[in-house]
Design a protein around this motif. Sequence first.
Motif, PDB file in Angstrom:
ATOM      1  N   ILE A 237      -5.083  -0.203  -2.087  1.00  0.00           N
ATOM      2  CA  ILE A 237      -5.354   0.978  -1.754  1.00  0.00           C
ATOM      3  C   ILE A 237      -4.218   1.971  -2.159  1.00  0.00           C
ATOM      4  O   ILE A 237      -3.001   1.512  -2.280  1.00  0.00           O
ATOM      5  N   ASP A 238      -4.398   3.247  -2.506  1.00  0.00           N
ATOM      6  CA  ASP A 238      -3.320   4.130  -2.643  1.00  0.00           C
ATOM      7  C   ASP A 238      -3.094   4.575  -1.574  1.00  0.00           C
ATOM      8  O   ASP A 238      -3.276   5.401  -0.695  1.00  0.00           O
ATOM      9  N   GLU A 239      -1.783   4.105  -1.052  1.00  0.00           N
ATOM     10  CA  GLU A 239      -0.921   4.331   0.139  1.00  0.00           C
ATOM     11  C   GLU A 239      -0.936   5.695   0.778  1.00  0.00           C
ATOM     12  O   GLU A 239      -0.899   6.319   1.702  1.00  0.00           O
ATOM     13  N   THR A 240      -0.220   6.465  -0.374  1.00  0.00           N
ATOM     14  CA  THR A 240      -0.048   7.972  -0.141  1.00  0.00           C
ATOM     15  C   THR A 240      -1.186   8.580   0.090  1.00  0.00           C
ATOM     16  O   THR A 240      -1.350   9.431   0.985  1.00  0.00           O
ATOM     17  N   ALA A 241      -2.370   8.478  -0.628  1.00  0.00           N
ATOM     18  CA  ALA A 241      -3.502   9.020  -0.345  1.00  0.00           C
ATOM     19  C   ALA A 241      -4.131   8.323   0.999  1.00  0.00           C
ATOM     20  O   ALA A 241      -4.607   9.314   1.736  1.00  0.00           O
ATOM     21  N   LEU A 242      -4.080   7.383   1.510  1.00  0.00           N
ATOM     22  CA  LEU A 242      -4.436   6.700   2.805  1.00  0.00           C
ATOM     23  C   LEU A 242      -3.747   7.677   3.768  1.00  0.00           C
ATOM     24  O   LEU A 242      -4.504   8.104   4.884  1.00  0.00           O
ATOM     25  N   VAL A 243      -2.574   7.691   3.721  1.00  0.00           N
ATOM     26  CA  VAL A 243      -1.725   8.334   4.685  1.00  0.00           C
ATOM     27  C   VAL A 243      -2.286   9.965   4.956  1.00  0.00           C
ATOM     28  O   VAL A 243      -2.260  10.489   5.985  1.00  0.00           O
ATOM     29  N   GLU A 244      -2.346  10.447   3.740  1.00  0.00           N
ATOM     30  CA  GLU A 244      -2.758  11.874   3.732  1.00  0.00           C
ATOM     31  C   GLU A 244      -4.132  12.153   4.437  1.00  0.00           C
ATOM     32  O   GLU A 244      -4.489  13.018   4.965  1.00  0.00           O
ATOM     33  N   VAL A 245      -5.025  11.283   4.041  1.00  0.00           N
ATOM     34  CA  VAL A 245      -6.349  11.399   4.580  1.00  0.00           C
ATOM     35  C   VAL A 245      -6.535  11.107   5.874  1.00  0.00           C
ATOM     36  O   VAL A 245      -7.090  11.755   6.676  1.00  0.00           O
ATOM     37  N   LEU A 246      -5.770  10.074   6.477  1.00  0.00           N
ATOM     38  CA  LEU A 246      -5.858   9.820   7.707  1.00  0.00           C
ATOM     39  C   LEU A 246      -5.312  10.969   8.690  1.00  0.00           C
ATOM     40  O   LEU A 246      -5.508  11.101   9.689  1.00  0.00           O
ATOM     41  N   PRO A 250      -8.503  12.662  11.568  1.00  0.00           N
ATOM     42  CA  PRO A 250      -8.332  11.926  12.737  1.00  0.00           C
ATOM     43  C   PRO A 250      -9.444  11.140  13.395  1.00  0.00           C
ATOM     44  O   PRO A 250      -8.976  10.065  13.989  1.00  0.00           O
ATOM     45  N   ASP A 251     -10.557  11.466  12.592  1.00  0.00           N
ATOM     46  CA  ASP A 251     -11.905  10.560  13.073  1.00  0.00           C
ATOM     47  C   ASP A 251     -11.746   9.118  12.400  1.00  0.00           C
ATOM     48  O   ASP A 251     -12.337   8.419  12.898  1.00  0.00           O
ATOM     49  N   LEU A 252     -11.093   9.034  11.249  1.00  0.00           N
ATOM     50  CA  LEU A 252     -11.156   7.957  10.577  1.00  0.00           C
ATOM     51  C   LEU A 252     -10.124   6.950  11.349  1.00  0.00           C
ATOM     52  O   LEU A 252      -9.237   7.447  11.888  1.00  0.00           O
ATOM     53  N   PHE A 253     -10.413   5.566  10.890  1.00  0.00           N
ATOM     54  CA  PHE A 253      -9.179   4.753  11.277  1.00  0.00           C
ATOM     55  C   PHE A 253      -9.112   3.674  10.345  1.00  0.00           C
ATOM     56  O   PHE A 253      -9.953   3.259   9.492  1.00  0.00           O
ATOM     57  N   ALA A 254      -7.886   2.921  10.367  1.00  0.00           N
ATOM     58  CA  ALA A 254      -7.705   1.980   9.184  1.00  0.00           C
ATOM     59  C   ALA A 254      -6.926   0.732   9.888  1.00  0.00           C
ATOM     60  O   ALA A 254      -6.120   0.809  10.997  1.00  0.00           O
ATOM     61  N   VAL A 255      -7.322  -0.489   9.791  1.00  0.00           N
ATOM     62  CA  VAL A 255      -6.834  -1.576  10.250  1.00  0.00           C
ATOM     63  C   VAL A 255      -6.213  -2.357   8.945  1.00  0.00           C
ATOM     64  O   VAL A 255      -6.900  -2.895   8.104  1.00  0.00           O
ATOM     65  N   LEU A 256      -5.115  -2.479   8.937  1.00  0.00           N
ATOM     66  CA  LEU A 256      -4.346  -2.989   7.555  1.00  0.00           C
ATOM     67  C   LEU A 256      -3.520  -4.314   8.061  1.00  0.00           C
ATOM     68  O   LEU A 256      -2.578  -4.351   8.851  1.00  0.00           O
ATOM     69  N   ASP A 257      -3.980  -5.388   7.611  1.00  0.00           N
ATOM     70  CA  ASP A 257      -3.480  -6.766   7.693  1.00  0.00           C
ATOM     71  C   ASP A 257      -2.319  -6.883   6.418  1.00  0.00           C
ATOM     72  O   ASP A 257      -1.634  -7.721   6.309  1.00  0.00           O
ATOM     73  N   VAL A 258      -2.559  -6.096   5.274  1.00  0.00           N
ATOM     74  CA  VAL A 258      -1.747  -6.140   4.065  1.00  0.00           C
ATOM     75  C   VAL A 258      -1.457  -4.765   3.735  1.00  0.00           C
ATOM     76  O   VAL A 258      -2.224  -3.724   3.950  1.00  0.00           O
ATOM     77  N   THR A 259      -0.175  -4.612   3.188  1.00  0.00           N
ATOM     78  CA  THR A 259       0.420  -3.379   2.747  1.00  0.00           C
ATOM     79  C   THR A 259       0.940  -3.386   1.351  1.00  0.00           C
ATOM     80  O   THR A 259       0.960  -4.501   1.069  1.00  0.00           O
ATOM     81  N   ASP A 260       1.314  -2.240   0.659  1.00  0.00           N
ATOM     82  CA  ASP A 260       1.881  -2.055  -0.385  1.00  0.00           C
ATOM     83  C   ASP A 260       3.004  -0.954  -0.245  1.00  0.00           C
ATOM     84  O   ASP A 260       2.665   0.089  -0.381  1.00  0.00           O
ATOM     85  N   PRO A 261       4.392  -1.363  -0.281  1.00  0.00           N
ATOM     86  CA  PRO A 261       5.019  -2.788  -0.267  1.00  0.00           C
ATOM     87  C   PRO A 261       4.804  -3.656   0.937  1.00  0.00           C
ATOM     88  O   PRO A 261       4.209  -3.060   1.952  1.00  0.00           O
ATOM     89  N   GLU A 262       4.828  -4.826   1.021  1.00  0.00           N
ATOM     90  CA  GLU A 262       4.659  -5.542   2.304  1.00  0.00           C
ATOM     91  C   GLU A 262       5.926  -6.368   2.452  1.00  0.00           C
ATOM     92  O   GLU A 262       6.298  -7.163   1.586  1.00  0.00           O
ATOM     93  N   PRO A 263       6.685  -6.185   3.984  1.00  0.00           N
ATOM     94  CA  PRO A 263       6.223  -5.312   4.905  1.00  0.00           C
ATOM     95  C   PRO A 263       6.315  -3.856   4.476  1.00  0.00           C
ATOM     96  O   PRO A 263       7.300  -3.386   3.476  1.00  0.00           O
ATOM     97  N   PRO A 264       5.919  -2.777   4.902  1.00  0.00           N
ATOM     98  CA  PRO A 264       5.958  -1.454   4.812  1.00  0.00           C
ATOM     99  C   PRO A 264       7.381  -1.069   4.945  1.00  0.00           C
ATOM    100  O   PRO A 264       8.316  -1.709   5.654  1.00  0.00           O
ATOM    101  N   THR A 265       7.752  -0.002   4.155  1.00  0.00           N
ATOM    102  CA  THR A 265       9.314   0.338   4.062  1.00  0.00           C
ATOM    103  C   THR A 265       9.555   0.888   5.652  1.00  0.00           C
ATOM    104  O   THR A 265       8.556   1.528   6.512  1.00  0.00           O
ATOM    105  N   PRO A 266      10.822   0.549   6.070  1.00  0.00           N
ATOM    106  CA  PRO A 266      11.187   1.244   7.594  1.00  0.00           C
ATOM    107  C   PRO A 266      10.987   2.506   7.707  1.00  0.00           C
ATOM    108  O   PRO A 266      11.138   3.692   6.750  1.00  0.00           O
ATOM    109  N   GLY A 267      10.138   2.874   8.765  1.00  0.00           N
ATOM    110  CA  GLY A 267       9.641   4.512   9.061  1.00  0.00           C
ATOM    111  C   GLY A 267       8.649   4.968   8.469  1.00  0.00           C
ATOM    112  O   GLY A 267       8.279   6.018   8.387  1.00  0.00           O
TER     113      GLY A 267
END
Length: 323
Positions: A237-246, A250-267
């Motif tokens: 997943i392009d995580e920047t794109a995911l954050v922007e689209v979410l 607000p009707d969309l939802f994401a369940v992420l068991d993995v991220t990039d980077p992993e773990p996500p950066t603080p904040g």
Amino acid sequence: MNGLYVMNLDRFPDVYGPDERADIERHLRVAAPPVTAGDLTPGLLADVDVLVTAWGAPRLDAAFLDAAPKLALVLYGAGSVRSTVTPESWARGVRVTAAGHAIATAVAEFALAQILYALKHGWRYVLTSRATKAWAARDAEKGAFGSVVGLLSLGATGRTTADLLARHDVTVQAHDPFATFPDSVRSVGLEELFATSDVVSLHAPLLPQTRGLVGHDLLRSMKRDATLINTARGGLIDETALVEVLDERPDLFAVLDVTDPEPPTPGSPLFSLPNVVVTPHLAGSLGPERRRQGRLMAEELARYAAGRSLLHEVTEQRLGHSA
């Protein structure tokens, strides 16, 4: 046949418990105790026919193979062998079998739970109640019956997830240009998968051609109230794109068991957006679940000792399309 256990010793008893070791040692003489790859010496490898390993496996480079001239089979009781096999190991005919299908079972069980929960909008109501400190108002959730679940890739995990979904009243569709499709799964293009599924569950390997595959266009095309689930690799997943689209949808939802980077950066906004939940890489085999992997390797060794074909052998050709 002579064998040796070489792997991360912290994981060794999880993967190869007493029963699994007993089954393996019906076919192998194991004279030395388990060791890590860093503790190997040429003397330990000189007479080894079968290497029993998992996470922390040694790399099968020329120096290793020179020290293990009799090595014929590697039992890799974990998933991807990409960091272990080499051109030299293929050239010398060392066979490798891996426990990816056992890990796929654990991941598919987790994915199934998240898919069914998503169709009930479970996480959405949990987060809404927590934010408002009140009973969440019901929405237009679909439930499982008649819903469409899309799977990105029908590798071991995707196919096992499809098998589990076959027990439920959902339509299963998938995109995978390399797979043979069972009758229970409809083959669709990538764009159609995202545009027509109530839940999209990612199961593709992370390869150069799949990194960032799920970007703005696919995410924005998703159905109203759809959910994206990722139990594969965060880099899909392009995580920047995911954050922007979410944020836009607000009707969309994401369940992420993995991220990039992993773990996500603080904040990271993944921890504060109201329409995403992050779990700490739970989908793979945990604790005693890893015994499935050791059991699979014991079964493969029994087949090898009997001169039968290996069910989970990894070949150089197959590795090109796998995780």
